[in-house]
Design a protein around this motif. Structure first.
Motif, PDB file in Angstrom:
ATOM      1  N   ASP A 100       0.817  -1.206   0.000  1.00 52.36           N
ATOM      2  CA  ASP A 100       0.000   0.000   0.000  1.00 52.36           C
ATOM      3  C   ASP A 100       0.855   1.262   0.000  1.00 52.36           C
ATOM      4  OD1 ASP A 100      -2.754   1.159   0.194  1.00 52.36           O
ATOM      5  OD2 ASP A 100      -1.941   2.014   2.044  1.00 52.36           O
ATOM      6  N   ARG A 101       1.946   1.276   0.766  1.00 54.53           N
ATOM      7  CA  ARG A 101       2.794   2.468   0.785  1.00 54.53           C
ATOM      8  C   ARG A 101       3.431   2.695  -0.578  1.00 54.53           C
ATOM      9  NH1 ARG A 101       5.996   5.710   4.321  1.00 54.53           N
ATOM     10  NH2 ARG A 101       6.819   7.333   2.931  1.00 54.53           N
ATOM     11  N   ASP A 102       3.855   1.634  -1.245  1.00 55.23           N
ATOM     12  CA  ASP A 102       4.420   1.776  -2.584  1.00 55.23           C
ATOM     13  C   ASP A 102       3.373   2.328  -3.561  1.00 55.23           C
ATOM     14  OD1 ASP A 102       6.887   0.791  -1.784  1.00 55.23           O
ATOM     15  OD2 ASP A 102       6.414  -1.274  -2.345  1.00 55.23           O
ATOM     16  N   ALA A 103       2.144   1.858  -3.429  1.00 57.30           N
ATOM     17  CA  ALA A 103       1.066   2.321  -4.305  1.00 57.30           C
ATOM     18  C   ALA A 103       0.810   3.813  -4.098  1.00 57.30           C
ATOM     19  CB  ALA A 103      -0.208   1.522  -4.042  1.00 57.30           C
ATOM     20  N   GLN A 104       0.770   4.243  -2.836  1.00 55.07           N
ATOM     21  CA  GLN A 104       0.541   5.653  -2.553  1.00 55.07           C
ATOM     22  C   GLN A 104       1.700   6.503  -3.055  1.00 55.07           C
ATOM     23  OE1 GLN A 104      -1.168   6.799   1.239  1.00 55.07           O
ATOM     24  NE2 GLN A 104      -1.688   4.668   1.691  1.00 55.07           N
ATOM     25  N   ASN A 105       2.919   6.010  -2.900  1.00 56.72           N
ATOM     26  CA  ASN A 105       4.079   6.738  -3.412  1.00 56.72           C
ATOM     27  C   ASN A 105       3.985   6.905  -4.925  1.00 56.72           C
ATOM     28  OD1 ASN A 105       5.152   6.864  -0.828  1.00 56.72           O
ATOM     29  ND2 ASN A 105       6.606   5.188  -1.142  1.00 56.72           N
ATOM     30  N   LEU A 106       3.631   5.820  -5.612  1.00 53.32           N
ATOM     31  CA  LEU A 106       3.541   5.858  -7.070  1.00 53.32           C
ATOM     32  C   LEU A 106       2.529   6.897  -7.526  1.00 53.32           C
ATOM     33  CD1 LEU A 106       3.471   2.827  -9.465  1.00 53.32           C
ATOM     34  CD2 LEU A 106       1.786   4.632  -9.718  1.00 53.32           C
ATOM     35  N   LEU A 107       1.354   6.900  -6.927  1.00 50.33           N
ATOM     36  CA  LEU A 107       0.323   7.848  -7.332  1.00 50.33           C
ATOM     37  C   LEU A 107       0.743   9.282  -7.058  1.00 50.33           C
ATOM     38  CD1 LEU A 107      -2.937   5.996  -6.222  1.00 50.33           C
ATOM     39  CD2 LEU A 107      -1.995   6.210  -8.527  1.00 50.33           C
ATOM     40  N   PHE A 108       1.465   9.495  -5.953  1.00 51.13           N
ATOM     41  CA  PHE A 108       1.885  10.858  -5.658  1.00 51.13           C
ATOM     42  C   PHE A 108       2.910  11.360  -6.671  1.00 51.13           C
ATOM     43  CE2 PHE A 108       4.438  14.171  -3.665  1.00 51.13           C
ATOM     44  CZ  PHE A 108       3.424  15.079  -3.339  1.00 51.13           C
ATOM     45  N   LEU A 109       3.711  10.475  -7.243  1.00 47.39           N
ATOM     46  CA  LEU A 109       4.689  10.901  -8.240  1.00 47.39           C
ATOM     47  C   LEU A 109       4.003  11.549  -9.440  1.00 47.39           C
ATOM     48  CD1 LEU A 109       7.256   7.944  -8.243  1.00 47.39           C
ATOM     49  CD2 LEU A 109       7.401  10.125  -7.028  1.00 47.39           C
ATOM     50  N   TYR A 110       2.828  11.051  -9.798  1.00 48.75           N
ATOM     51  CA  TYR A 110       2.070  11.701 -10.868  1.00 48.75           C
ATOM     52  C   TYR A 110       1.694  13.120 -10.458  1.00 48.75           C
ATOM     53  CZ  TYR A 110       1.461   7.291 -13.444  1.00 48.75           C
ATOM     54  OH  TYR A 110       1.675   6.144 -14.170  1.00 48.75           O
ATOM     55  N   ILE A 111       1.086  13.261  -9.281  1.00 46.96           N
ATOM     56  CA  ILE A 111       0.652  14.570  -8.822  1.00 46.96           C
ATOM     57  C   ILE A 111       1.837  15.522  -8.707  1.00 46.96           C
ATOM     58  CG2 ILE A 111      -0.416  15.831  -6.900  1.00 46.96           C
ATOM     59  CD1 ILE A 111      -2.309  14.095  -8.636  1.00 46.96           C
ATOM     60  N   ALA A 112       2.955  15.043  -8.189  1.00 53.67           N
ATOM     61  CA  ALA A 112       4.139  15.884  -8.006  1.00 53.67           C
ATOM     62  C   ALA A 112       4.606  16.499  -9.313  1.00 53.67           C
ATOM     63  CB  ALA A 112       5.266  15.062  -7.385  1.00 53.67           C
ATOM     64  N   ASN A 113       4.284  15.875 -10.425  1.00 53.82           N
ATOM     65  CA  ASN A 113       4.699  16.356 -11.736  1.00 53.82           C
ATOM     66  C   ASN A 113       3.568  16.982 -12.537  1.00 53.82           C
ATOM     67  OD1 ASN A 113       7.689  15.480 -12.422  1.00 53.82           O
ATOM     68  ND2 ASN A 113       6.790  13.871 -11.132  1.00 53.82           N
ATOM     69  N   GLY A 114       2.448  17.228 -11.878  1.00 52.37           N
ATOM     70  CA  GLY A 114       1.339  17.872 -12.563  1.00 52.37           C
ATOM     71  C   GLY A 114       0.533  16.968 -13.459  1.00 52.37           C
ATOM     72  N   VAL A 115       0.688  15.662 -13.302  1.00 49.44           N
ATOM     73  CA  VAL A 115      -0.123  14.702 -14.061  1.00 49.44           C
ATOM     74  C   VAL A 115      -1.371  14.417 -13.236  1.00 49.44           C
ATOM     75  CG1 VAL A 115      -0.229  12.396 -15.083  1.00 49.44           C
ATOM     76  CG2 VAL A 115       1.899  13.714 -15.183  1.00 49.44           C
ATOM     77  N   THR A 116      -2.487  14.953 -13.661  1.00 49.43           N
ATOM     78  CA  THR A 116      -3.711  14.893 -12.858  1.00 49.43           C
ATOM     79  C   THR A 116      -4.741  13.909 -13.396  1.00 49.43           C
ATOM     80  OG1 THR A 116      -4.558  16.819 -14.080  1.00 49.43           O
ATOM     81  CG2 THR A 116      -3.410  17.243 -11.990  1.00 49.43           C
ATOM     82  N   THR A 117      -4.441  13.262 -14.531  1.00 55.38           N
ATOM     83  CA  THR A 117      -5.312  12.226 -15.095  1.00 55.38           C
ATOM     84  C   THR A 117      -4.440  11.093 -15.620  1.00 55.38           C
ATOM     85  OG1 THR A 117      -7.059  13.784 -15.742  1.00 55.38           O
ATOM     86  CG2 THR A 117      -7.015  11.676 -16.894  1.00 55.38           C
ATOM     87  N   VAL A 118      -4.813   9.859 -15.312  1.00 55.73           N
ATOM     88  CA  VAL A 118      -4.073   8.689 -15.800  1.00 55.73           C
ATOM     89  C   VAL A 118      -5.048   7.648 -16.327  1.00 55.73           C
ATOM     90  CG1 VAL A 118      -2.553   6.776 -15.184  1.00 55.73           C
ATOM     91  CG2 VAL A 118      -2.126   9.040 -14.218  1.00 55.73           C
ATOM     92  N   ARG A 119      -4.796   7.187 -17.530  1.00 55.17           N
ATOM     93  CA  ARG A 119      -5.535   6.051 -18.089  1.00 55.17           C
ATOM     94  C   ARG A 119      -4.731   4.799 -17.777  1.00 55.17           C
ATOM     95  NH1 ARG A 119      -6.440   4.428 -24.457  1.00 55.17           N
ATOM     96  NH2 ARG A 119      -4.160   4.310 -24.286  1.00 55.17           N
ATOM     97  N   GLY A 120      -5.248   3.972 -16.875  1.00 55.24           N
ATOM     98  CA  GLY A 120      -4.561   2.753 -16.493  1.00 55.24           C
ATOM     99  C   GLY A 120      -4.652   1.709 -17.585  1.00 55.24           C
TER     100      GLY A 120
END
Length: 458
Positions: A100-120
């Motif tokens: 879970d911590r790895d998952a939260q870290n991964l998602l925050f990396l998107y936000i940290a770079n201004g990526v606010t939408t992701v198509r999985g």
């Protein structure tokens, strides 16, 4: 850049003419003194106030004419550039294999770079719960659009199985059907027909057995990785019965006829298909032309990834170099560049995608590398930004929801300290990121990134 609740007297001073703004707007947060890039055309709206209410853009106007009401939190843009958040159209989202911590870290990396939408594009049922947690604010992350569990040759061998899978994934609530390799023509056609019947897009890879032209004619919504475009430049009677694997594409180079490229581009345009090229990844990973140590040395962002993941990436690059010829890989890379440039110059629909996290393609950071690549290829900074903002929204038919800065749009925004139209590298000069109305100033972003690096022992 400063932020905080400013008194009404300060707002009057900001209006700049000795009096208050003509219109006072209620809201939660307001950007003042911002240069807005609405991304509906190549223009900059200078000296704007943008008011956010309930996670949406409530008002936009000249700072001398509109102002936020008393008590609204103020973000002084100080002449910075406000534009829509970026979208990643080929991301791999966490599954239960990830802590879970790895998952939260991964998602925050998107936000940290201004990526606010992701198509999985690596679907799993657990991602529905993950999306709910993100939407509720329990986990910080981008808007998630979920591709299904893949339809692939290992799990789907008959048309009946393909149809059943598409129906099950549509009922489950996935946003698209993910196509992978190894599927027969008959099973592919059954999947495409069923997806069209149900109104759910089919996207991803083009199975070698199917080929690009067949996939375009069948209505595949997006062709990711420029999959099968190289093969489409080989005359049909010269294609081998068993097409080579990805790393074996070099064997087709001597048969490639680049005079076929205009026809291939035209077929893409006529089909209305989208292209998600993932160029940077394929040149550093799949078609590696340099040792892993060289790539890693110029990508300090790998410190934000789990060490075991980075080690797998090193091994993947080493394996690619061992299996293929570097000079041949560079030829393939050049051919892919020519294909993408031809598609761009013809006006094809292109949307940003990086296949992150994959070989040295770190979520969020990879989006900026891909944008720089597009400009180096010959695109204008504005066109590259369109590919990363407005075009993804158009792909989803959600251009009234995100992708532009306009009243009513979701407040998914990046505030930059320098003009990205002058230099695309300025997309990395952030003052902060807003996702659905929640503001992350750069100081907080850097603090969280440092926490992630420390968590992974870096």
């Amino acid at each position: 850049m400063r932020w905080g609740a400013w008194p009404a007297a300060a707002l009057l001073a900001m209006a700049g003419c000795g009096g208050g703004p003509e219109t006072v707007v209620e809201g939660d947060i307001a950007f003042v003194n911002a240069n807005v890039l609405p991304m509906d055309a190549e223009r900059v709206l200078e000296g704007r106030t943008v008011v956010i209410a309930g996670g949406r853009i409530a008002a936009i106007g000249p700072s001398a004419e509109i102002g936020p009401a008393e008590g609204v939190e103020i973000i002084d843009a100080a002449g910075g550039f406000l534009l829509p958040g970026l979208a990643e159209l080929h991301g791999h989202l966490p599954t239960p294999r990830m802590a879970d911590r790895d998952a939260q870290n991964l998602l925050f990396l998107y936000i940290a770079n201004g990526v606010t939408t992701v198509r999985g594009m690596q679907g799993h049922p657990s991602q529905f719960r993950l999306r709910t947690r993100v939407d509720s604010g329990a986990v910080v992350g981008p808007r998630l659009l979920l591709g299904s569990v893949s339809i692939n040759g290992r799990d789907v061998s008959t048309p009946e199985q393909a149809e059943q899978a598409v129906r099950e994934y549509q009922v489950a609530g996935y946003d698209l059907i993910k196509m992978l390799e190894g599927v027969s023509v008959e099973a592919y056609d059954a999947a495409a027909r069923t997806a069209a019947e149900l109104g759910i897009p089919l996207a991803g890879h083009v199975p070698d057995s199917v080929g690009l032209r067949h996939a375009l004619a069948a209505g595949q919504a997006s062709i990711d990785h420029l999959d099968n475009y190289v093969e489409a430049l080989v005359p049909d009677d010269e294609l081998p019965d068993d097409l080579p694997a990805i790393v074996g594409l070099g064997g087709l180079l001597e048969r490639v006829d680049e005079s076929r490229l205009p026809e291939v581009v035209n077929a893409t345009l006529e089909a209305g298909a989208w292209v998600v090229p993932t160029m940077v990844l394929w040149e550093t990973g799949i078609f590696a032309a340099r040792p892993a140590a060289e790539v890693e040395a110029e990508r300090p962002e790998v410190r934000y990834m789990p060490p075991e993941t980075v080690e797998r990436w090193r091994q993947a690059v080493a394996g690619s170099l061992a299996r293929s010829d570097v000079a041949t890989n560079r030829q393939i890379a050049e051919l892919r560049r020519a294909i993408l440039l031809a598609l761009y110059e013809a006006g094809a629909n292109i949307a940003l995608g990086t296949d992150s996290p994959q070989t040295f393609s770190v979520p969020g950071f990879s989006a900026h590398r891909e944008l720089r690549y597009y400009v180096e290829l010959g695109m204008t900074p504005y066109d590259a930004l369109v590919i990363g903002t407005r075009k993804p929204a158009e792909y989803f038919g959600a251009d009234d929801e995100f992708g532009t800065v306009a009243v009513g749009r979701s407040a998914d925004l990046i505030l930059l300290t320098a003009d990205p139209l002058a230099d695309i590298a300025n997309t990395e000069r952030r003052a902060g990121v807003m996702v659905r109305g929640r503001w992350f100033p750069e100081e907080e972003i850097q603090r969280r990134l440092e926490e992630i690096a420390v968590f992974y022992g870096n």
